[in-house]
Structure formats: structure tokens, C-alpha cells
Design a protein around this motif. Structure first.
Motif, PDB file in Angstrom:
ATOM      1  N   HIS A  67     -28.502   1.696 -66.445  1.00 15.48           N
ATOM      2  CA  HIS A  67     -27.474   1.337 -65.457  1.00 15.48           C
ATOM      3  C   HIS A  67     -26.089   1.155 -66.053  1.00 15.48           C
ATOM      4  O   HIS A  67     -25.177   0.690 -65.364  1.00 15.48           O
ATOM      5  N   THR A 109     -21.587  -0.447 -65.771  1.00 14.50           N
ATOM      6  CA  THR A 109     -21.665  -1.001 -64.426  1.00 14.50           C
ATOM      7  C   THR A 109     -20.935  -2.333 -64.380  1.00 14.50           C
ATOM      8  O   THR A 109     -20.737  -2.982 -65.411  1.00 14.50           O
ATOM      9  N   SER A 111     -15.336  11.573 -59.694  1.00 13.13           N
ATOM     10  CA  SER A 111     -16.399  10.895 -58.958  1.00 13.13           C
ATOM     11  C   SER A 111     -17.290  10.060 -59.863  1.00 13.13           C
ATOM     12  O   SER A 111     -18.272   9.487 -59.400  1.00 13.13           O
ATOM     13  N   SER A 112     -16.994  10.017 -61.156  1.00 15.96           N
ATOM     14  CA  SER A 112     -17.837   9.293 -62.094  1.00 15.96           C
ATOM     15  C   SER A 112     -17.676   7.794 -61.908  1.00 15.96           C
ATOM     16  O   SER A 112     -16.595   7.288 -61.600  1.00 15.96           O
ATOM     17  N   ASN A 113     -18.772   7.058 -62.127  1.00 18.92           N
ATOM     18  CA  ASN A 113     -18.739   5.603 -62.039  1.00 18.92           C
ATOM     19  C   ASN A 113     -17.930   4.994 -63.181  1.00 18.92           C
ATOM     20  O   ASN A 113     -17.460   3.862 -63.079  1.00 18.92           O
ATOM     21  N   ASP A 114     -17.762   5.753 -64.281  1.00 23.06           N
ATOM     22  CA  ASP A 114     -17.003   5.229 -65.411  1.00 23.06           C
ATOM     23  C   ASP A 114     -15.576   4.868 -65.018  1.00 23.06           C
ATOM     24  O   ASP A 114     -15.028   3.869 -65.504  1.00 23.06           O
ATOM     25  N   ASP A 151     -14.450   3.922 -62.052  1.00 18.76           N
ATOM     26  CA  ASP A 151     -14.437   2.690 -61.252  1.00 18.76           C
ATOM     27  C   ASP A 151     -14.578   1.465 -62.144  1.00 18.76           C
ATOM     28  O   ASP A 151     -13.924   0.435 -61.918  1.00 18.76           O
ATOM     29  N   VAL A 152     -15.438   1.571 -63.145  1.00 16.99           N
ATOM     30  CA  VAL A 152     -15.609   0.449 -64.071  1.00 16.99           C
ATOM     31  C   VAL A 152     -14.367   0.266 -64.923  1.00 16.99           C
ATOM     32  O   VAL A 152     -13.940  -0.863 -65.187  1.00 16.99           O
ATOM     33  N   ARG A 204      -8.045   5.777 -53.786  1.00 20.28           N
ATOM     34  CA  ARG A 204      -9.479   5.737 -53.575  1.00 20.28           C
ATOM     35  C   ARG A 204      -9.787   5.462 -52.111  1.00 20.28           C
ATOM     36  O   ARG A 204      -9.042   4.778 -51.411  1.00 20.28           O
ATOM     37  N   LYS A 234     -12.406   3.843 -51.150  1.00 22.09           N
ATOM     38  CA  LYS A 234     -13.121   2.580 -51.033  1.00 22.09           C
ATOM     39  C   LYS A 234     -12.173   1.499 -50.518  1.00 22.09           C
ATOM     40  O   LYS A 234     -10.948   1.676 -50.507  1.00 22.09           O
TER      41      LYS A 234
END
Length: 661
Positions: free
Chosen positions: A329, A332, A409-412, A414-415, A452, A454
Motif C-alpha cells: 500500500h 499512501t 493519475s498516479s497516487n504518488d 497525491d501523496v 484536480r 477531487k
């Protein structure tokens, strides 16, 4: 029994007023022996099983009868799916039923149990605003809606809660008062929560319609919550008393019982046996599907069990239980996963802190450079040793690794731009007064989140705008930030003030009178300030200038020097014959040859012992003597080398030898 007889029986059952659902079920079973596929009888039997809480048996009828019967009893089937823990199927089936208040209730309840609290809040709001004649259901609607608000607060979605303060109606029923207390706990308002829980307990015990056993069953969850609050407030004696008074094994809800067992262990002193506490959690019964813990509760219980393993000297068990979850995970911002990373680091450090612990943990960061929880643990250890430079280095390494991901679109990403990490960056940079990196971090994060889809992190954008407002190179970005915030929150005064401040010089035409009128006038903002109190409290004030109206006022110049403060010498340091009225020789600390009264002896080298220039007596006269210009009357002249009526060999005044008289 013929088909006609079965129909007549089903019609009779529809018109009957039998309250015993067992009798209804028995009659249906007898009738279905001769007519197995009668839809009316199957429907009556289905409802009777639901009334008897036999939901699995009810769903077996749907499985055996097919989709035709399912279409006939959609609302009942959706409710049975909800009660058996099949939440997604229940939501989908209830959503397919349009214009039905009961279906909206079932969908809202299934959304609540599946932790889709935003959808549940939306549905309950629609039900509250819709015209209805079911006045007796308004109380349940209010209770369920307040429970959803509490869960929104627990999961960090408190911005969706419209009413933070409980209404008077909410404090009149113990269910809504209990939910209000849970909301206060989630907001860390523990004092308010303690008061609300006591009121909830009193309201529950004062209900006349409940028996004493029913009251005790309703009070148990309230006391479990009181135990939790007392533990957080550090009231050890009160928490231990509550833990001893709660009959944990008598709690009917297994999920509440599990929470009570955990809180009872957490409230005990640190001298308890971790092996026994771990055994208590291990023997706990498995929770059914319709009585599961919420994710934030289950996560905390899992972390507590790992902490007990650490206390029981089982570091390898903790490492094995956490590594798979951490690897799968990361990166995150999940609090649970990052807490597991911290526990994993603690297991590797085996209880060592600061420098000793860092020796064991730093190699892990080389293997897992994108582990946010591990990086936070290392940063915390560096901060404990006041080594903020190394903490910044670790954070920069983490951010550099996350920034290598180029996929939008990578979660990296956002983190990388998470508000928490940005806040940590700013805090560490402020310890070293590094303003340029602070502005750069705010500018990157604000530019990222503005584009973004979101929900906008309004707090981050507002902080970024306020920090960059005085930066000339970021004026365009600041204007865009506050323009976005002002459009998203037109009633927000900070957003409006930032919008006006950022557009006042560049585009004043975009500022309307409505924007200006929403801000309070300056006179209203400063009317409550007591200037005299500020001055008396130590607020700096400017010196009064010299004017014609105040001719006596004197303005202090830059060349004015303050008068030296006379130091008071203690009496014990004064000579015995010291005369305060006599001014000492200012040259008394200079050698004799350097004094202004010094006159060299012309007969140098002759008559050693006299006051000549180079004799031994000359060299023996050390500092501290009195100038020859000062009179001897009024005090005894004492040289620094001695004096008084010491040994013989000297001559007294008048050239006579000293001796007995």
C-alpha cells in the motif's frame, strides 16, 4: 389443498390480525405443502421470516423462487440483504426502487454500514426535506441522521456536517444525545463529550417504558464510551472504576463487547501482564457479518494487538504481520498503514529510541524510500534530538522519490502534495527560517490541487495564498488561488478578504461592492481593543514628539547616553578605615612611574631603601597607594604592601626609632 383453497388462505392471512409471526409461519408452511409455488403464500412466509429475524431462511426463498419472486418483494429482499451483511447488493436493489420512502431508508442504512457516509447523509437529508405523513418515523430519522454525522466526524469528513452544535431536541432523547457525544469525541472535544455522556446516561435511566434489564442493556454502550473518554482525559482512577463496573460479557452486541474489552485493557496501568492481555483479545469470538466493526475501529484494535506483541517481546511477529501490508500500500496517506510502518520500525529498533533506534531504522529507509510512515518515524526521532537539519534531509529524500512519478493519475503525486506533508515541510523549514523553500512548497501544492477534480483542500490553499501574498513573483498564482476559493466558498470571509487583497492592484474592476460589503468594517474590528490595557500590558509605544502644544516634552536624541548606574559595594568588601567622604586617587592602580605626581630621584642608585627611583623600596611600593598631593589628615595612609606597628627596623615620624615608650 387446491389452488383455489391456497388463494383463499392467503387472502384470509392478509385480512387476519394475528400478531404471532410463528403462527403465521406455521399456517403458511401447512398451506405450501399442497401449493408450493403460490406467490401469495411465499410472500407471506417471506415477511414472517423477516419478522422473526430469520434473514438467511428468507433469502433462501428468493434463491429457490427466482427473479420473479424477487421483483415482487424487492423492498423486503433488500432489507434481508442488508441484515445479512450483503450491503452492496442491498444498496443496488434498493436504488432500483424509485419513489419509495422505505427503499430510501434501506439504501441509507446499507450505505451507513458500508461506510458510505456521504451518501447516507445525502439520503437522510432528502428524507427529512420530503413531505411525509409518517410522523411517527421522524424520531428514527433524526436518530439515524445524527449517527451519520458522528461517523462523518470520525472519518475526517466533518465539513459535510451542517450542525456542529446539538439542538435542544437532540438533547431530549438519549439516542440523539449519545450520537452528539460521539461527534464531540471525534472532534476531540472531550470535556463536552463527558458532559453529554452523563446526560445520556441520566436520560436512559429515566425512561418509564423500559424495564430495568432493558435500561441496563442500553446503558452499557454509554459506559463503554465513558471509559474511553476518561482514559483519553487521563482520569486513571475514574477509568479503572468504570472498567471494573462494566459487565463486559453481558454486552449483547459483540462489536461493542470487543471495543469494551480493548478499552478495559488500555485503561489499566502499565504494570499489567501483556501476555494475559494478548490472550484476552485472542479468545474473542468472531463477529457476525451484520455486526462488524467500522474500519477506523478495526484498525485501532489491530494496532493495539501489535503493541501488545511488542510489549510481550515478539518483534518478529510484528515484522511479519506488517511488512506485507506496508509493501502493498505504499506510498499512501492512510493513517492505519502509516501506523503499521511505525510499529514495524519499532519492532526493528526493539525498543531503542533516538540515536540507538535510528541505527536500526535508517537502513530500512534505504530499502523502502517511498514509505511515508517510516519517513515520519525517522523525522520524529531526529526532532526529539533537536536535529532538524537531518529531519529535513530525510523529508527531501522522500519527496524527491515521490516526485519521480510522472503519471498524472498516479497516487504518488497525491501523496507528494498531501496537505499533511506540505505542513510538515513548512514546519521544518520554519525552524531554520528558510522562507524561499516554504514559498516554493506552497506554490507547488497550490498549483497541483487547483487542477484536480477531487474536493479542494481549502485549508491548504488558504494557507498558501496567505504565505505567497507578499511575494512579487507569485502574484498571479495568489490571485488564481483566491479566485478559486472565492468561487467555491462565496460566504467565506477569509476567502473574500484574500480575493480583494490579491486583486486590489492587478484587477480592481473584478472586486464588486458585494465583496466589500461582506467584510466587517475596520472600525468594527478594532472597537473592542482596549488601547490603555495594551500599553499597561507592555505593548511598545512611540515617544511623544516635541510640539508647540507640548513644549516641556523632551525628545531623546541618538547621541544621548544613559547615566551610569552606581554599583553598591557590600560592607564586607570595604577597608576597615574607609572614609566615604574622601575621594580616592584615580591613579592608585597605576605603577608609581606612570603617575602624574611621580618625580624621579636625581641620586639614582644611592641610598637603597629610600624613595629613590631604582631601589628595592621603590620596587616594593605596589599599587594601591595614596597620591602625595592628598593630605594625610583625616585618615591613616596604608600602603598596599603593609603598614601599622609592624616589626622594627623602620623609622617613625621625626626620625626617632620606634620602640616601647
Amino acid at each position: 389443498m387446491s389452488s383455489a383453497a391456497a388463494k383463499s388462505l392467503s387472502a384470509l392471512l392478509e385480512q387476519a390480525s394475528i400478531d404471532d409471526h410463528e403462527e403465521i409461519l406455521k399456517a403458511c408452511n401447512n398451506a405450501l405443502k399442497t401449493s408450493k409455488n403460490d406467490p401469495e403464500l411465499l410472500h407471506v412466509r417471506f415477511v414472517a421470516l423477516i419478522k422473526l429475524d430469520r434473514y438467511d431462511d428468507a433469502l433462501q426463498i428468493v434463491k429457490d423462487s427466482g427473479d420473479k419472486f424477487k421483483d415482487r418483494a424487492k423492498i423486503e429482499c433488500a432489507y434481508a440483504l442488508y441484515k445479512t451483511g450483503q450491503l452492496e447488493e442491498a444498496k443496488a436493489l434498493a436504488r432500483s426502487i424509485t419513489n419509495h420512502r422505505g427503499a430510501r431508508h434501506v439504501e441509507a442504512q446499507a450505505s451507513y454500514r458500508s461506510e458510505d457516509f456521504a451518501n447516507a447523509a445525502k439520503l437522510y437529508k432528502e428524507l427529512a426535506n420530503s413531505p411525509t405523513g409518517l410522523h411517527d418515523g421522524e424520531s428514527d430519522l433524526r436518530i439515524n441522521s445524527s449517527a451519520v454525522d458522528a461517523q462523518l466526524e470520525w472519518t475526517g469528513q466533518g465539513t459535510l456536517v451542517s450542525n456542529k452544535k446539538p439542538s435542544r431536541e437532540a438533547l431530549e432523547a438519549f439516542e440523539t444525545a449519545y450520537n452528539a457525544a460521539c461527534s464531540s469525541i471525534a472532534r476531540s472535544e472531550l470535556g463536552q463529550a463527558s458532559i453529554l455522556l452523563k446526560r445520556t446516561n441520566d436520560l436512559c435511566m429515566s425512561i418509564q417504558d423500559l424495564s430495568e434489564a432493558e435500561k441496563q442493556a442500553e446503558v452499557l454502550p454509554i459506559r463503554v464510551q465513558q471509559l474511553y473518554v476518561a482514559t483519553l482525559l487521563g482520569k486513571t482512577e475514574e477509568a479503572n472504576k468504570l472498567a471494573s463496573e462494566i459487565p463486559i460479557q453481558e454486552i449483547p452486541d459483540l462489536s461493542t463487547r470487543r471495543v469494551a474489552e480493548n478499552n478495559a485493557i488500555a485503561s489499566e496501568s502499565s504494570t499489567t501482564n501483556p501476555y494475559l492481555n494478548r490472550k484476552v483479545l485472542d479468545v474473542a469470538s468472531t463477529l457476525p457479518k451484520n455486526d462488524q466493526l467500522f474500519t477506523f475501529q478495526d484498525s485501532q484494535l489491530h494496532e493495539n494487538s501489535l503493541i501488545l506483541d511488542l510489549l510481550a517481546q515478539k518483534p518478529k511477529a510484528v515484522i511479519n504481520a506488517t511488512e506485507k501490508v506496508i509493501t502493498a500500500h505504499q506510498p499512501t496517506t492512510s493513517p492505519h498503514v502509516n501506523s503499521l510502518s511505525a510499529l514495524n520500525a519499532a519492532a526493528h529498533a526493539q525498543g531503542d529510541l533516538a540515536k540507538l533506534g535510528l541505527k536500526q531504522i535508517l537502513p530500512l529507509f534505504e530499502k523502502r524510500p517511498n514509505d511515508v510512515g517510516l519517513a515520519m518515524t525517522i523525522i520524529q526521532l531526529y526532532c526529539l534530538t533537536n536535529n532538524h537539519g537531518s529531519a529535513i534531509t530525510v523529508l527531501d529524500k522522500l519527496l524527491a522519490h515521490l516526485s519521480q512519478s510522472t503519471s498524472p493519475s498516479s497516487n504518488d503525486q497525491d501523496v507528494l502534495h498531501a496537505p499533511g506533508l506540505v505542513a510538515l515541510q513548512v514546519s521544518l523549514y520554519r525552524t531554520q527560517n528558510r522562507k524561499a523553500p516554504i514559498r516554493a512548497a506552497f506554490a507547488r501544492a497550490a498549483s497541483y490541487w487547483r487542477h484536480r477534480s477531487k474536493p479542494l483542500p481549502t485549508d491548504l490553499l488558504q494557507a498558501a495564498g496567505a504565505s505567497l501574498l507578499d511575494s512579487p513573483e507569485h502574484q498571479k498564482l495568489v490571485a488564481e488561488i483566491f479566485e478559486t476559493l472565492h468561487a467555491a466558498q462565496p460566504d467565506s470571509k477569509p476567502a473574500t478578504a484574500g480575493f480583494i487583497a490579491s486583486h486590489a492592484l492587478t484587477s480592481p474592476a473584478s472586486i464588486t461592492e458585494t465583496d466589500i460589503s461582506t467584510l466587517p468594517p475596520l472600525a468594527q474590528q478594532i472597537n473592542a481593543i482596549d488601547i490603555d490595557a495594551l500599553e499597561e500590558g507592555g505593548a511598545p509605544s512611540l515617544p511623544a514628539p516635541t510640539t508647540t502644544t507640548n513644549p516641556t516634552a523632551k525628545k531623546r536624541g541618538l547621541d544621548d547616553k544613559p547615566k551610569p548606574i552606581k554599583k553598591r559595594v557590600r560592607k564586607s568588601r570595604m577597608p576597615k578605615d574607609f572614609d566615604p567622604n574622601r575621594k580616592p586617587d584615580p591613579e592608585r592602580w597605576l605603577p608609581l612611574q606612570e603617575r602624574s605626581s611621580y618625580k624621579p630621584n636625581k641620586k639614582k642608585g644611592k641610598g637603597k631603601g629610600r624613595g629613590g627611583g631604582g631601589g628595592e623600596a621603590e620596587r616594593d611600593r605596589t599599587q594601591g597607594g595614596i597620591s602625595e598631593k592628598q593630605p594625610e589628615k583625616g585618615g591613616q595612609v596604608v600602603g598596599a604592601g603593609g603598614g601599622g606597628s609592624g616589626g622594627g627596623g623602620g623609622k617613625s615620624k621625626g626620625g626617632k626609632k620606634k620602640g616601647k615608650r
